[in-house]
Design a protein around this motif. Structure first.
Motif, mmCIF file in Angstrom:
data_model
loop_
_atom_site.group_PDB
_atom_site.id
_atom_site.type_symbol
_atom_site.label_atom_id
_atom_site.label_comp_id
_atom_site.label_asym_id
_atom_site.label_seq_id
_atom_site.Cartn_x
_atom_site.Cartn_y
_atom_site.Cartn_z
ATOM 1 N N ASP A 104 0.823 -1.215 0.000
ATOM 2 C CA ASP A 104 0.000 0.000 0.000
ATOM 3 C C ASP A 104 0.853 1.260 0.000
ATOM 4 O OD1 ASP A 104 -2.550 -1.087 -0.150
ATOM 5 O OD2 ASP A 104 -2.678 -1.368 2.021
ATOM 6 N N ILE A 105 1.989 1.233 0.680
ATOM 7 C CA ILE A 105 2.891 2.382 0.678
ATOM 8 C C ILE A 105 3.434 2.609 -0.722
ATOM 9 C CG2 ILE A 105 5.131 3.223 1.493
ATOM 10 C CD1 ILE A 105 4.497 1.864 4.172
ATOM 11 N N VAL A 106 3.815 1.546 -1.385
ATOM 12 C CA VAL A 106 4.361 1.663 -2.739
ATOM 13 C C VAL A 106 3.290 2.115 -3.729
ATOM 14 C CG1 VAL A 106 5.349 0.349 -4.653
ATOM 15 C CG2 VAL A 106 6.189 -0.008 -2.328
ATOM 16 N N GLN A 107 2.101 1.519 -3.658
ATOM 17 C CA GLN A 107 1.046 1.821 -4.622
ATOM 18 C C GLN A 107 0.304 3.101 -4.271
ATOM 19 O OE1 GLN A 107 -2.030 -1.125 -4.866
ATOM 20 N NE2 GLN A 107 -2.784 -0.343 -6.808
ATOM 21 N N GLY A 108 0.090 3.338 -3.013
ATOM 22 C CA GLY A 108 -0.677 4.498 -2.582
ATOM 23 C C GLY A 108 -2.167 4.206 -2.622
ATOM 24 N N PRO A 109 -2.963 5.132 -2.092
ATOM 25 C CA PRO A 109 -4.411 4.908 -2.111
ATOM 26 C C PRO A 109 -4.957 5.057 -3.535
ATOM 27 C CG PRO A 109 -3.897 7.014 -1.116
ATOM 28 C CD PRO A 109 -2.607 6.355 -1.396
ATOM 29 N N ILE A 110 -5.978 4.256 -3.837
ATOM 30 C CA ILE A 110 -6.609 4.341 -5.147
ATOM 31 C C ILE A 110 -8.030 4.853 -4.971
ATOM 32 C CG2 ILE A 110 -5.183 2.546 -6.169
ATOM 33 C CD1 ILE A 110 -7.519 0.615 -5.828
ATOM 34 N N VAL A 111 -8.546 5.450 -6.029
ATOM 35 C CA VAL A 111 -9.913 5.971 -6.014
ATOM 36 C C VAL A 111 -10.737 5.094 -6.942
ATOM 37 C CG1 VAL A 111 -11.363 7.947 -6.543
ATOM 38 C CG2 VAL A 111 -9.103 8.296 -5.552
ATOM 39 N N LYS A 112 -11.876 4.620 -6.433
ATOM 40 C CA LYS A 112 -12.755 3.779 -7.253
ATOM 41 C C LYS A 112 -14.192 4.009 -6.844
ATOM 42 C CE LYS A 112 -12.413 -0.718 -6.411
ATOM 43 N NZ LYS A 112 -11.890 -2.050 -6.131
ATOM 44 N N VAL A 113 -15.100 3.601 -7.700
ATOM 45 C CA VAL A 113 -16.524 3.706 -7.430
ATOM 46 C C VAL A 113 -17.027 2.320 -7.060
ATOM 47 C CG1 VAL A 113 -18.773 4.267 -8.412
ATOM 48 C CG2 VAL A 113 -16.779 5.633 -9.025
ATOM 49 N N ILE A 114 -17.712 2.245 -5.912
ATOM 50 C CA ILE A 114 -18.233 0.956 -5.439
ATOM 51 C C ILE A 114 -19.721 1.083 -5.128
ATOM 52 C CG2 ILE A 114 -16.031 0.208 -4.460
ATOM 53 C CD1 ILE A 114 -17.204 0.873 -1.678
ATOM 54 N N HIS A 115 -20.392 -0.048 -5.183
ATOM 55 C CA HIS A 115 -21.800 -0.128 -4.780
ATOM 56 C C HIS A 115 -21.852 -1.015 -3.541
ATOM 57 C CE1 HIS A 115 -26.130 -0.096 -5.141
ATOM 58 N NE2 HIS A 115 -26.127 -1.411 -4.958
ATOM 59 N N VAL A 116 -22.359 -0.471 -2.431
ATOM 60 C CA VAL A 116 -22.384 -1.192 -1.154
ATOM 61 C C VAL A 116 -23.579 -2.138 -1.136
ATOM 62 C CG1 VAL A 116 -22.561 -0.958 1.349
ATOM 63 C CG2 VAL A 116 -21.252 0.709 0.034
ATOM 64 N N GLY A 152 -26.888 -0.307 -0.246
ATOM 65 C CA GLY A 152 -27.559 0.046 -1.485
ATOM 66 C C GLY A 152 -27.047 1.326 -2.125
ATOM 67 N N GLY A 153 -26.144 2.034 -1.484
ATOM 68 C CA GLY A 153 -25.617 3.283 -2.024
ATOM 69 C C GLY A 153 -24.404 3.058 -2.906
ATOM 70 N N THR A 154 -24.170 4.006 -3.809
ATOM 71 C CA THR A 154 -22.988 3.989 -4.666
ATOM 72 C C THR A 154 -22.082 5.123 -4.212
ATOM 73 O OG1 THR A 154 -24.303 3.127 -6.502
ATOM 74 C CG2 THR A 154 -22.169 4.088 -7.040
ATOM 75 N N TYR A 155 -20.811 4.804 -3.997
ATOM 76 C CA TYR A 155 -19.872 5.758 -3.430
ATOM 77 C C TYR A 155 -18.582 5.797 -4.236
ATOM 78 C CZ TYR A 155 -22.888 5.539 0.648
ATOM 79 O OH TYR A 155 -23.963 5.597 1.484
ATOM 80 N N ARG A 156 -18.004 6.975 -4.253
ATOM 81 C CA ARG A 156 -16.639 7.136 -4.781
ATOM 82 C C ARG A 156 -15.732 7.116 -3.556
ATOM 83 N NH1 ARG A 156 -14.111 10.348 -9.312
ATOM 84 N NH2 ARG A 156 -12.057 10.872 -8.479
ATOM 85 N N VAL A 157 -14.859 6.127 -3.479
ATOM 86 C CA VAL A 157 -14.059 5.920 -2.272
ATOM 87 C C VAL A 157 -12.567 6.015 -2.566
ATOM 88 C CG1 VAL A 157 -15.785 4.484 -1.125
ATOM 89 C CG2 VAL A 157 -14.067 3.413 -2.553
ATOM 90 N N LYS A 158 -11.842 6.419 -1.546
ATOM 91 C CA LYS A 158 -10.379 6.383 -1.551
ATOM 92 C C LYS A 158 -10.014 5.214 -0.646
ATOM 93 C CE LYS A 158 -6.697 9.712 -0.986
ATOM 94 N NZ LYS A 158 -6.347 10.984 -0.352
ATOM 95 N N VAL A 159 -9.324 4.242 -1.189
ATOM 96 C CA VAL A 159 -9.133 2.981 -0.491
ATOM 97 C C VAL A 159 -7.669 2.541 -0.573
ATOM 98 C CG1 VAL A 159 -9.768 1.585 -2.498
ATOM 99 C CG2 VAL A 159 -10.094 0.660 -0.249
ATOM 100 N N LEU A 160 -7.197 1.908 0.500
ATOM 101 C CA LEU A 160 -5.918 1.203 0.476
ATOM 102 C C LEU A 160 -6.230 -0.212 0.011
ATOM 103 C CD1 LEU A 160 -4.334 2.416 3.826
ATOM 104 C CD2 LEU A 160 -3.771 3.172 1.522
ATOM 105 N N LYS A 161 -5.794 -0.536 -1.186
ATOM 106 C CA LYS A 161 -6.225 -1.759 -1.861
ATOM 107 C C LYS A 161 -5.830 -3.034 -1.113
ATOM 108 C CE LYS A 161 -5.707 -4.214 -6.202
ATOM 109 N NZ LYS A 161 -5.019 -4.246 -7.481
ATOM 110 N N HIS A 162 -4.587 -3.141 -0.698
ATOM 111 C CA HIS A 162 -4.110 -4.391 -0.102
ATOM 112 C C HIS A 162 -4.562 -4.547 1.348
ATOM 113 C CE1 HIS A 162 -1.750 -5.111 -3.667
ATOM 114 N NE2 HIS A 162 -1.342 -3.860 -3.603
ATOM 115 N N SER A 163 -4.651 -3.439 2.078
ATOM 116 C CA SER A 163 -5.124 -3.496 3.464
ATOM 117 C C SER A 163 -6.640 -3.517 3.538
ATOM 118 C CB SER A 163 -4.606 -2.292 4.252
ATOM 119 O OG SER A 163 -3.208 -2.303 4.302
#
Length: 187
Positions: free
Chosen positions: A121-133, A166-177
């Motif tokens: 995660d340190i190497v890649q950094g946080p990613i931004v993606k759209v998810i549906h909960v 049921g909501g759709t969100y644009r999230v900033k996420v640490l992919k591996h953690s």
């Protein structure tokens, strides 16, 4: 007049073993070199995080790298203690000693794997993606957990982040953690 008794600290002295009889100094022993390498890795990782990230991302990466490095450092003292006990006995290692060592060896894999994920995660950094909960629940151990329509489970890092099923969100996420740092509702 009160009598005081001295408690021998031979176990502590043997674990630290600053002046061994064979003449090797403490910083040339393999176990201490590995401990110093672990601490150096932790400090370098923290410096990289300090200069590369800010705010909430920095806080969670520091917690991850410092915590898992600390746990591995703590685990590094157990084998020394078990080997000290084995050396003091004339009969050699018992089955309980060997089982305990195998258990500690297997137990140390979890923080090692998690430290690798934090490093990724340190190497890649946080990613931004759209998810549906799809589902949200509170496991009573940390932050709330959400399951997305992709089938991935994430932990919400902060109680201020409000996500609903049921909501759709644009999230900033640490992919591996698998940690959500920020969320903004999409329409």
């Amino acid at each position: 007049m009160s009598k005081t008794t001295r408690v021998p600290l031979t176990a502590l002295a043997s674990v630290l073993n600053l002046f061994p009889p064979d003449g090797r100094v403490w910083y040339k022993k393999k176990r201490n070199i590995l401990r110093m390498a672990l601490i150096a890795f932790c400090l370098i990782g923290m410096l990289v995080v300090c200069f590369k990230y800010g705010g909430n991302v920095r806080k969670h990466l520091w917690i991850g790298i410092g915590g898992y490095s600390g746990v591995l450092f703590f685990f590094s003292f157990f084998p020394t203690y078990v080997f000290y006990r084995i050396r003091r006995r004339q009969a050699g290692p018992t089955k309980a000693d060997l089982v305990f060592m195998a258990f500690l060896f297997l137990l140390s894999f979890y923080p090692l794997i998690m430290l690798g994920m934090v490093t990724a995660d340190i190497v890649q950094g946080p990613i931004v993606k759209v998810i549906h909960v799809e589902e949200k629940w509170d496991p009573k151990r940390g932050g709330d957990m959400v399951k997305t329509s992709e089938g991935t489970q994430y932990e919400i890092a902060d109680r201020k982040i409000n996500m609903r099923e049921g909501g759709t969100y644009r999230v900033k996420v640490l992919k591996h953690s698998k940690l959500i740092l920020e969320a903004k509702r999409q329409r």
